[in-house]
Motif scaffolding. Structure first.
Motif, PDB file in Angstrom:
ATOM      1  N   ASP A   1       0.830  -1.204   0.000  1.00 29.14           N
ATOM      2  CA  ASP A   1       0.000   0.000   0.000  1.00 29.14           C
ATOM      3  C   ASP A   1       0.869   1.260   0.000  1.00 29.14           C
ATOM      4  O   ASP A   1       0.555   2.247  -0.659  1.00 29.14           O
ATOM      5  N   VAL A   2       1.949   1.217   0.759  1.00 32.97           N
ATOM      6  CA  VAL A   2       2.851   2.363   0.827  1.00 32.97           C
ATOM      7  C   VAL A   2       3.488   2.615  -0.540  1.00 32.97           C
ATOM      8  O   VAL A   2       3.564   3.758  -1.006  1.00 32.97           O
ATOM      9  N   LYS A   3       3.943   1.558  -1.185  1.00 34.53           N
ATOM     10  CA  LYS A   3       4.554   1.707  -2.509  1.00 34.53           C
ATOM     11  C   LYS A   3       3.563   2.322  -3.493  1.00 34.53           C
ATOM     12  O   LYS A   3       3.910   3.213  -4.275  1.00 34.53           O
ATOM     13  N   GLU A   4       2.318   1.855  -3.449  1.00 29.23           N
ATOM     14  CA  GLU A   4       1.297   2.380  -4.353  1.00 29.23           C
ATOM     15  C   GLU A   4       0.988   3.844  -4.048  1.00 29.23           C
ATOM     16  O   GLU A   4       0.847   4.671  -4.960  1.00 29.23           O
ATOM     17  N   ALA A   5       0.895   4.165  -2.756  1.00 30.54           N
ATOM     18  CA  ALA A   5       0.595   5.542  -2.367  1.00 30.54           C
ATOM     19  C   ALA A   5       1.738   6.483  -2.732  1.00 30.54           C
ATOM     20  O   ALA A   5       1.515   7.623  -3.152  1.00 30.54           O
TER      21      ALA A   5
END
Length: 279
Positions: free
Chosen positions: A131-135
């Motif tokens: 999720d962090v990578k996508e955000a």
């Protein structure tokens, strides 16, 4: 322009004890306090106390302008009340095999730097490394040493209701690690805690016996050094573009956490640095 990202500490909040001396009350309290003042000898204290008892060392309304003295407020509460900084000592006595830093051990430069907001509202009840990578990819923010990363969940919209504590979003150790690997030291959330609802963690532990479900992000702070800022607000009000984040913790000796005033400083055409946005 300044955006206030802090939650005011309410006198009526759970766990807060509040006492206030108003201006006319102040005369009575001051009159009692001057029985003994800093620097008085033992003899001074005895003499002045006797003078106070006999009425020769008391203040009355006509002794002060407008019959008023100064106001005073007293708060008794946890250092985790409102918007606050968690130092590594909060997580455990040691971090990375060394004594964990308390609030006064933390470098002040950690608490002022470029900010990055990660919109994780669509992540459900927990934020993972993926999720962090996508955000990060969606935000286009450059994140590295000195960057303060803030997780936007909009949980603060539920502030003042039980759901503020029962519907918060957990930041997983994997999500934390991904940012630490990029050089980040300070992370923030607009939830009350990095670890989601306490009730959910406790119930999962008793149903599974897995102790890793208990405050995992905080416990991870024993293995890797980082700072959490919890109880932020209004991350949605930060305009797009670069901004500077500031949240210096109050100088509390021997504390594992401290209250702070978190602010985002941005620049917009036609707006000076004194412009402030309030809820």
């Amino acid at each position: 322009m300044y955006v206030d990202l802090s939650i005011p500490v309410s006198r009526r909040a759970p766990g807060v004890e509040f006492e206030q001396w108003l201006h006319r009350d102040g005369i009575r309290h001051l009159s009692r306090r001057i029985r003994a003042l800093p620097g008085d000898s033992r003899r001074d204290r005895l003499v002045n106390h006797w003078r106070w008892l006999t009425g020769r060392r008391r203040l009355r309304p006509h002794d002060l302008p407008d019959g008023c003295f100064l106001s005073n407020e007293f708060y008794r509460m946890s250092v985790h009340q409102g918007t606050h900084v968690d130092a590594p000592f909060h997580y455990g006595p040691e971090c990375e095999g060394r004594p964990a830093k308390k609030v006064m051990d933390l470098p002040l430069e950690w608490f002022r730097g470029p900010g990055a907001v990660l919109d994780v509202r669509a992540c459900g009840n927990k934020v993972t490394a993926a999720d962090v990578k996508e955000a990060l990819a969606g935000s286009g923010a450059r994140v590295g040493p000195g960057t303060v990363v803030l997780f936007r969940t909009d949980s603060d919209l539920r502030l003042g209701t039980p759901e503020y504590y029962t519907r918060s979003t957990a930041i997983t150790p994997g999500a934390v690690d991904h940012l630490l690997d990029l050089g980040v030291k300070v992370l923030g959330t607009d939830c009350w805690s990095f670890d989601g609802p306490a009730r959910d963690m406790v119930e999962r532990y008793y149903s599974s016996g897995d102790r890793d479900v208990l405050w995992p992000a905080h416990m991870h702070g024993r293995r890797r050094e980082f700072v959490q800022i919890e109880g932020l607000a209004r991350l949605r009000e930060i305009p797009e573009g670069p901004f500077t984040f500031t949240a210096f913790p109050v100088a509390l000796a021997d504390a594992g956490a401290a209250w702070c005033r978190a602010v985002a400083e941005t620049g917009r055409a036609g707006e000076g640095p004194g412009t402030e946005r309030r809820p």
